[in-house]
Design an enzyme around this catalytic site. Structure first.
Site: not given
Ligand code: ADP
Length: 170
Positions: A46, A95
Site C-alpha cells: 500500500k 460497519r
C-alpha cells in the site's frame, strides 16, 4: 502496560489516518478490556498518505487521556503481532454487511493460523458507520473552502491540520 493475567486486546489497521469511527471503537474497547494495543500495520503493497510514524503520533495524541491504550507499529501477519504481545484477543469493527463478510472470512483464516486467538467484534456506532480513511482522504483532497470545518465530522480534531498540510502543503 498489560500484565500477564490482564485482558489485553489488540486492534490492528492502517489508520491512514485515524478516524472518528476508529476512535469510537478504541474508546469502547479500552473500556471493555484492561488494556488495548493499537497496531499500525506496515504494508509494503500500500502507499499510505501518512508515514507509520506520523500515524502513530496522531493516534497517540488522540488517546493521551487513556493510560491503558498503547500504540505501536508492526509488519507481517496481524496474528503473529498479537501473539508476540502475549495477547489472546483481536478486536475488529463492523460497519456494513460487506465488512461482516470480509471480517468473517478473515477471522476464520486467523483461527487456522492461530487457534488460540479469539476475534472480538464491536458494531460500529450508527453515526460513524459511513466513515472510512479513504473517504476522508477524498474529502480533504476535493473539498473547497470550509473543508477543515467539515472534517470535524470525520476525524479527531488533532488530525485535521495534519491532513490539510499533507494534501495542500503551504
Ligand atoms: P484496514 O486497512 O485493515 O481496512 P482500517 O484502518 O480501515 O484498516 O480498519 C481497521 C479496523 O477498524 C477494521 O476492523 C474496520 O472494520 C474497523 N473500522 C474502520 N472504520 C470504522 C468505523 N467507522 N467504525 C467502526 N469500525 C471501523
Amino acid at each position: 502496560m498489560p500484565t500477564q493475567n490482564s485482558r489485553h486486546a489488540v486492534y490492528v489497521g492502517s489508520f491512514d489516518p485515524v478516524t472518528l469511527g476508529h476512535e469510537d471503537l478504541i474508546r469502547r474497547g479500552a473500556d471493555v478490556f484492561d488494556s488495548l494495543t493499537v497496531g499500525v500495520g506496515i504494508n509494503p503493497s500500500k502507499s499510505p498518505l501518512f508515514t507509520v510514524e506520523e500515524r502513530i503520533t496522531l493516534i497517540r495524541s488522540t488517546f493521551e487521556d487513556l493510560p491503558n491504550v498503547q500504540v505501536q507499529s508492526f509488519s507481517g501477519l496481524a496474528v503473529d503481532f498479537v501473539r508476540s504481545l502475549g495477547a489472546k484477543v483481536m478486536l475488529r469493527g463492523l460497519r456494513t454487511l460487506t465488512d461482516i463478510e470480509a471480517e468473517f472470512t478473515m477471522s476464520l483464516a486467523n483461527r487456522v493460523l492461530s487457534p488460540e486467538l479469539e476475534t472480538v467484534f464491536l458494531m460500529a456506532s450508527e453515526k460513524y458507520t459511513h466513515i472510512s480513511s479513504s473517504l476522508i482522504k477524498q474529502i480533504a483532497q476535493m473539498g473547497g473552502e470550509g473543508t477543515a470545518k467539515q472534517l470535524e465530522n470525520f476525524v479527531p480534531a488533532n488530525v485535521i491540520p495534519a491532513l490539510l498540510e499533507k494534501i495542500r502543503p503551504s
